[in-house]
Design an enzyme around this catalytic site. Structure first.
Site, PDB file in Angstrom:
ATOM      1  N   ASP A  17       0.687  -1.288   0.052  1.00 24.06           N
ATOM      2  CA  ASP A  17      -0.159   0.225  -0.095  1.00 24.06           C
ATOM      3  C   ASP A  17       0.838   1.314   0.021  1.00 24.06           C
ATOM      4  O   ASP A  17       0.597   2.195   0.641  1.00 24.06           O
ATOM      5  CB  ASP A  17      -1.214  -0.023   1.083  1.00 24.06           C
ATOM      6  CG  ASP A  17      -1.718  -1.042   1.177  1.00 24.06           C
ATOM      7  OD1 ASP A  17      -2.230  -1.515   0.218  1.00 24.06           O
ATOM      8  OD2 ASP A  17      -1.920  -1.822   2.310  1.00 24.06           O
ATOM      9  N   LYS A  20       2.041   2.077  -5.195  1.00 27.19           N
ATOM     10  CA  LYS A  20       2.696   1.299  -5.984  1.00 27.19           C
ATOM     11  C   LYS A  20       1.953   1.557  -7.476  1.00 27.19           C
ATOM     12  O   LYS A  20       2.299   1.802  -8.519  1.00 27.19           O
ATOM     13  CB  LYS A  20       3.077  -0.084  -5.753  1.00 27.19           C
ATOM     14  CG  LYS A  20       4.163  -0.364  -5.088  1.00 27.19           C
ATOM     15  CD  LYS A  20       4.517  -1.700  -4.821  1.00 27.19           C
ATOM     16  CE  LYS A  20       3.323  -2.666  -4.430  1.00 27.19           C
ATOM     17  NZ  LYS A  20       2.899  -2.218  -2.761  1.00 27.19           N
ATOM     18  N   GLY A  44      -4.056  -4.896  -4.327  1.00 30.88           N
ATOM     19  CA  GLY A  44      -5.143  -4.029  -4.732  1.00 30.88           C
ATOM     20  C   GLY A  44      -4.628  -2.661  -5.173  1.00 30.88           C
ATOM     21  O   GLY A  44      -4.082  -1.836  -4.103  1.00 30.88           O
ATOM     22  N   HIS A  45      -4.316  -2.526  -6.394  1.00 32.03           N
ATOM     23  CA  HIS A  45      -3.636  -1.248  -6.776  1.00 32.03           C
ATOM     24  C   HIS A  45      -4.539  -0.344  -7.363  1.00 32.03           C
ATOM     25  O   HIS A  45      -5.500  -0.486  -8.198  1.00 32.03           O
ATOM     26  CB  HIS A  45      -2.844  -1.679  -7.955  1.00 32.03           C
ATOM     27  CG  HIS A  45      -1.528  -2.417  -7.459  1.00 32.03           C
ATOM     28  ND1 HIS A  45      -0.677  -3.228  -8.228  1.00 32.03           N
ATOM     29  CD2 HIS A  45      -1.116  -2.511  -6.270  1.00 32.03           C
ATOM     30  CE1 HIS A  45       0.358  -3.722  -7.416  1.00 32.03           C
ATOM     31  NE2 HIS A  45       0.023  -3.280  -6.227  1.00 32.03           N
ATOM     32  N   ARG A 146       4.028 -29.338  -4.273  1.00 32.35           N
ATOM     33  CA  ARG A 146       4.320 -30.214  -5.525  1.00 32.35           C
ATOM     34  C   ARG A 146       2.953 -30.544  -6.072  1.00 32.35           C
ATOM     35  O   ARG A 146       2.815 -31.780  -6.511  1.00 32.35           O
ATOM     36  CB  ARG A 146       5.439 -31.085  -5.578  1.00 32.35           C
ATOM     37  CG  ARG A 146       6.765 -30.394  -5.433  1.00 32.35           C
ATOM     38  CD  ARG A 146       7.921 -31.127  -5.140  1.00 32.35           C
ATOM     39  NE  ARG A 146       7.650 -31.655  -3.883  1.00 32.35           N
ATOM     40  CZ  ARG A 146       8.573 -32.283  -3.156  1.00 32.35           C
ATOM     41  NH1 ARG A 146       9.623 -32.696  -3.723  1.00 32.35           N
ATOM     42  NH2 ARG A 146       8.232 -32.908  -1.961  1.00 32.35           N
ATOM     43  N   GLN A 216       2.487  -5.991  -2.714  1.00 27.36           N
ATOM     44  CA  GLN A 216       2.680  -6.201  -1.289  1.00 27.36           C
ATOM     45  C   GLN A 216       4.203  -5.399  -0.991  1.00 27.36           C
ATOM     46  O   GLN A 216       4.580  -4.321  -1.630  1.00 27.36           O
ATOM     47  CB  GLN A 216       2.838  -7.668  -0.720  1.00 27.36           C
ATOM     48  CG  GLN A 216       1.436  -8.270  -0.562  1.00 27.36           C
ATOM     49  CD  GLN A 216       0.960  -8.977  -1.900  1.00 27.36           C
ATOM     50  OE1 GLN A 216       1.893  -9.604  -2.417  1.00 27.36           O
ATOM     51  NE2 GLN A 216      -0.059  -8.907  -2.335  1.00 27.36           N
ATOM     52  N   ALA A 291      -7.432  -1.323  -0.022  1.00 27.22           N
ATOM     53  CA  ALA A 291      -8.116  -1.542  -1.354  1.00 27.22           C
ATOM     54  C   ALA A 291      -8.941  -2.668  -1.476  1.00 27.22           C
ATOM     55  O   ALA A 291      -9.825  -2.945  -2.425  1.00 27.22           O
ATOM     56  CB  ALA A 291      -7.058  -1.068  -2.502  1.00 27.22           C
ATOM     57  N   LYS A 323       3.182  10.443  -1.085  1.00 32.99           N
ATOM     58  CA  LYS A 323       2.370  10.985  -0.250  1.00 32.99           C
ATOM     59  C   LYS A 323       2.997  11.984   0.845  1.00 32.99           C
ATOM     60  O   LYS A 323       2.282  12.185   2.127  1.00 32.99           O
ATOM     61  CB  LYS A 323       1.588   9.820   0.566  1.00 32.99           C
ATOM     62  CG  LYS A 323       0.433   9.138  -0.394  1.00 32.99           C
ATOM     63  CD  LYS A 323      -0.196   8.228   0.491  1.00 32.99           C
ATOM     64  CE  LYS A 323      -1.758   8.312   0.256  1.00 32.99           C
ATOM     65  NZ  LYS A 323      -2.476   7.260   0.724  1.00 32.99           N
ATOM     66  N   ASP A 325       2.736  15.235   0.945  1.00 33.37           N
ATOM     67  CA  ASP A 325       1.770  15.884   1.073  1.00 33.37           C
ATOM     68  C   ASP A 325       0.959  15.681   2.269  1.00 33.37           C
ATOM     69  O   ASP A 325       0.001  16.755   2.926  1.00 33.37           O
ATOM     70  CB  ASP A 325       1.152  16.466  -0.150  1.00 33.37           C
ATOM     71  CG  ASP A 325       0.502  15.176  -0.852  1.00 33.37           C
ATOM     72  OD1 ASP A 325       0.952  14.338  -0.638  1.00 33.37           O
ATOM     73  OD2 ASP A 325      -0.614  15.387  -1.393  1.00 33.37           O
ATOM     74  N   GLY A 411      -0.775  13.914  -4.154  1.00 31.70           N
ATOM     75  CA  GLY A 411      -2.240  13.720  -4.510  1.00 31.70           C
ATOM     76  C   GLY A 411      -2.513  12.278  -4.949  1.00 31.70           C
ATOM     77  O   GLY A 411      -1.750  11.691  -5.108  1.00 31.70           O
TER      78      GLY A 411
HETATM   79  P1  IMP Z   1      -2.248 -12.732   2.563  1.00 29.78           P
HETATM   80  O1  IMP Z   1      -1.341 -12.525   1.510  1.00 29.78           O
HETATM   81  O2  IMP Z   1      -3.631 -12.496   2.166  1.00 29.78           O
HETATM   82  O3  IMP Z   1      -2.004 -14.329   3.025  1.00 29.78           O
HETATM   83  O4  IMP Z   1      -2.315 -11.987   3.829  1.00 29.78           O
HETATM   84  C1  IMP Z   1      -1.169 -11.986   4.615  1.00 29.78           C
HETATM   85  C2  IMP Z   1      -0.848 -10.498   5.188  1.00 29.78           C
HETATM   86  O5  IMP Z   1      -0.272  -9.656   3.920  1.00 29.78           O
HETATM   87  C3  IMP Z   1      -1.822  -9.963   5.896  1.00 29.78           C
HETATM   88  O6  IMP Z   1      -1.281  -9.055   6.707  1.00 29.78           O
HETATM   89  C4  IMP Z   1      -2.327  -9.182   4.621  1.00 29.78           C
HETATM   90  O7  IMP Z   1      -3.157  -7.846   5.365  1.00 29.78           O
HETATM   91  C5  IMP Z   1      -1.152  -8.624   4.012  1.00 29.78           C
HETATM   92  N1  IMP Z   1      -1.380  -8.294   2.739  1.00 29.78           N
HETATM   93  C6  IMP Z   1      -1.412  -9.050   1.731  1.00 29.78           C
HETATM   94  N2  IMP Z   1      -1.462  -8.338   0.384  1.00 29.78           N
HETATM   95  C7  IMP Z   1      -1.356  -7.101   0.740  1.00 29.78           C
HETATM   96  C8  IMP Z   1      -1.316  -5.858  -0.006  1.00 29.78           C
HETATM   97  O8  IMP Z   1      -1.432  -5.989  -1.234  1.00 29.78           O
HETATM   98  N3  IMP Z   1      -1.185  -4.765   0.756  1.00 29.78           N
HETATM   99  C9  IMP Z   1      -1.102  -4.784   1.876  1.00 29.78           C
HETATM  100  N4  IMP Z   1      -1.353  -5.780   2.691  1.00 29.78           N
HETATM  101  C10 IMP Z   1      -1.160  -6.960   1.992  1.00 29.78           C
HETATM  102 MG    MG Z   2      -2.617  -2.171  -1.806  1.00 31.32          MG
END
Ligand code: IMP
Ligand code: MG
Length: 421
Positions: A17, A20, A44-45, A146, A216, A291, A323, A325, A411
Site C-alpha cells: 500500500d 505502487k 489492490g492497486h 508439488r 505487497q 483497497a 504522499k 503532502d 495527490g
Molecule cells: P495474504 O497475502 O492474504 O495471505 O495475507 C497475509 C498478510 O499480508 C496480511 O497481513 C495481509 O493484510 C497482507 N497483505 C497481503 N496483500 C497485501 C497488499 O496488497 N497490501 C497490504 N497488505 C497485504
Molecule cells: Mg494495496
C-alpha cells in the site's frame, strides 16, 4: 520523466500500500510491457484516471494504457473467477482485455474455492494472521508441496481430473461442479496462456522496455519480512526474475516505493505505529483503508532502518516517495532513524529488531521530530517548491538510505509527480 533502463522493477518497501499502483501506471506510459511476478488478488492497486477510480487486484496496471502488453508470470497465483470479473470490469471502462494485450504463464498456479475456504477457516482460529482470505497462502502451499494445479493443467481433462482427485481425498467439495467449472475456465484461459519467459526474453532482445510490477512489500516477504505475519510469496526484486522466468541481468532499475509515513493492514509487529489519535489523523488525511478488504489501515511513522533493510534486500537503485503532502498541517511529524532496546542500547541493524519483535521483546524507535509541514502549493514542479521543512525530511531520507529519491508524488491523480535524474 525518469531515465529508464530496459528492465525496471517497482517494489514496495514497507508492508504494501505504498502507492505502487499509481506509480506503475505513470511509469508504464514509458514502457512496452508490464508484468506481475508474484502474489495474487490479495493486492489492490488503486488507479485514479480523471474522474474514474479503478482498483485492479490481478491484472497488471499497464492494461489501462493503449498498446501495452501485460503479463502474468508463473510466480503469480491466479483465481480465474477474479480474473474474468476483472476483465469484465475493465470492459465496462472501455478497456478490452484479450490475447493480444495479456499473456498468462502456463505455469501460473490456480486458486480453487477450497483454498479460499481453508484460508478463511484458519482466520477464524487462534492462529489467524489477518490475511485477505483470498486463498493465497493455501495455493502457494500446494505449489511448494508439488500438488498444485497450474493454468496448463486446466486444459487437459485427464490431468485436471487426476489432480483434483488428490484434493478430494482430503477435503469436501462438489467434485463434478468444480471439475466442470474449472475445465470451462481452462477453455476461456487458453488463448491467454503462453511461455511468458520466452515472450519477455524476446521483448528485451528487441529493445523493448519491461516494467515488473511488484505487489505487497519487503516487510511482507515470506523470507525477509515480519514472519509469520507475512504473505506467502517473495516480494523483493529478485523474485521478478524467478516469477517471470527471465534472467537477472534484465533487472536493472530497482525502484522501491515508500510512503512518507507508514501503514500496515493485518496483524503483526509495527514498531513505529502511532498513537490512536495520531493514527486517526493520518488515516483520515491519507485515506488509509484497504483497497482489497476495506479494512482501516494501521498508521505510523516512516521507519528508515526498515527502509535501509528493504533497500539492501532489493538492491534498490532509487526510492520513489509518495504522499509527503499528507504530512502537511499535521504534526509534530516523526521520522524513525534508529532503535534502542529496553536498556537504552542502540540496536545497529534492522534484522536484530525483527528478531526481537518476534520474541515479543520491546524495541524503542529513536525519532527525529519535525514541526508540522505547511500546506503544499498545488503547483509543485521542483524540489524548491516544497516547504523548507519538507525538504529537510527529503534530504534526511536520502542521507540515511544512501540511495537517491528519484520521484516524489502528490495527490491522487496521474501527472502529479516530480522526477530527479
Ligand atoms: P495474504 O497475502 O492474504 O495471505 O495475507 C497475509 C498478510 O499480508 C496480511 O497481513 C495481509 O493484510 C497482507 N497483505 C497481503 N496483500 C497485501 C497488499 O496488497 N497490501 C497490504 N497488505 C497485504
Ligand atoms: Mg494495496
Amino acid at each position: 520523466m525518469l531515465n529508464l533502463s530496459l528492465g525496471v522493477v517497482v517494489v514496495g518497501a514497507q508492508w504494501g500500500d505504498e502507492g505502487k499502483g499509481r506509480l506503475v501506471d505513470t511509469i508504464a506510459s514509458h514502457c512496452d510491457v508490464v508484468a506481475r511476478f508474484h502474489g495474487g488478488n490479495n493486492a489492490g492497486h488503486s488507479l485514479h484516471i480523471g474522474d474514474t477510480s479503478l482498483v485492479l487486484h490481478l491484472i497488471p496496471c499497464g492494461i489501462v494504457r493503449k498498446n501495452k502488453l501485460c503479463v502474468i508470470g508463473n510466480g503469480v497465483v491466479l483465481d480465474p473467477e477474479v480474473f474474468f470479473t476483472e476483465v469484465e470490469l475493465l470492459k465496462q471502462h472501455g478497456i478490452l482485455v484479450d490475447a493480444q494485450n495479456l499473456k498468462i504463464s502456463y505455469d501460473t498456479h490456480i486458486i480453487f474455492p477450497f483454498h479460499k475456504s481453508l484460508d478463511a477457516q484458519r482466520e477464524m482460529s487462534k492462529h489467524s494472521l489477518g490475511t485477505t482470505k483470498r486463498g493465497i497462502g493455501p495455493c502457494y502451499e500446494d505449489k511448494i508441496a508439488r500438488v498444485g494445479i497450474r493454468a496448463k493443467d486446466l486444459l487437459n481433462h485427464n490431468i485436471l481430473e487426476k489432480k483434483l482427485a488428490f484434493f478430494a481425498e482430503h477435503q469436501t467439495f462438489d467434485f463434478q461442479e468444480i471439475f466442470s467449472r474449472f475445465f470451462e475456465y481452462g477453455k476461456r484461459l487458453r488463448p491467454f496462456l503462453a511461455d511468458v519467459g520466452e515472450i519477455l526474453h524476446n521483448q528485451f532482445l528487441n529493445n523493448k522496455r519491461v516494467l515488473f510490477e511488484g505487489a505487497q512489500g519487503a516487510l511482507l516477504d515470506v523470507d525477509h519480512g515480519t514472519y509469520p505475519f507475512v504473505t506467502s510469496s517473495n516480494c523483493i526484486a529478485a523474485q521478478a526474475s524467478i516469477g517471470c522466468g527471465v534472467g537477472m541481468k534484465y533487472l536493472q532499475d530497482v525502484f522501491m516505493v515508500s510512503k512518507a509515513y507508514c501503514t500496515r493492514v493485518g496483524d503483526g509487529p509495527f514498531p513505529t505505529e502511532a498513537s490512536i489519535m495520531e493514527q486517526e489523523i493520518i488515516r483520515q488525511k491519507g485515506f488509509e483503508y484497504g483497497a482489497t478488504t476495506k479494512r482501516p489501515r494501521r498508521c505510523g511513522w516512516i521507519d528508515l532502518p526498515a527502509l535501509k533493510y528493504a533497500s539492501r534486500l532489493n538492491g534498490a537503485t532509487g526510492l520513489l516517495l509518495t504522499k509527503l503532502d499528507i504530512l502537511s498541517e499535521i504534526g509534530p511529524i516523526k521520522i524513525c532513524i534508529g532503535y534502542k532496546d529496553q536498556e537504552g542500547v542502540e540496536i545497529s541493524n534492522f534484522s536484530e529488531v525483527l528478531k526481537m519483535l518476534q520474541e515479543d521483546q520491546k524495541v524503542n524507535p529513536i525519532y527525529e521530530v519535525f514541526d508540522s509541514l505547511p500546506k503544499f502549493s498545488e503547483q509543485i514542479s521542483s524540489i524548491n517548491d516544497l516547504p523548507i521543512e519538507a525538504r529537510k525530511i527529503f534530504f534526511l531520507i536520502e542521507k540515511e538510505l544512501k540511495i537517491p529519491i528519484r520521484m516524489l508524488s502528490f495527490g491522487k491523480e496521474r501527472g502529479k509527480e516530480i522526477y530527479f535524474n
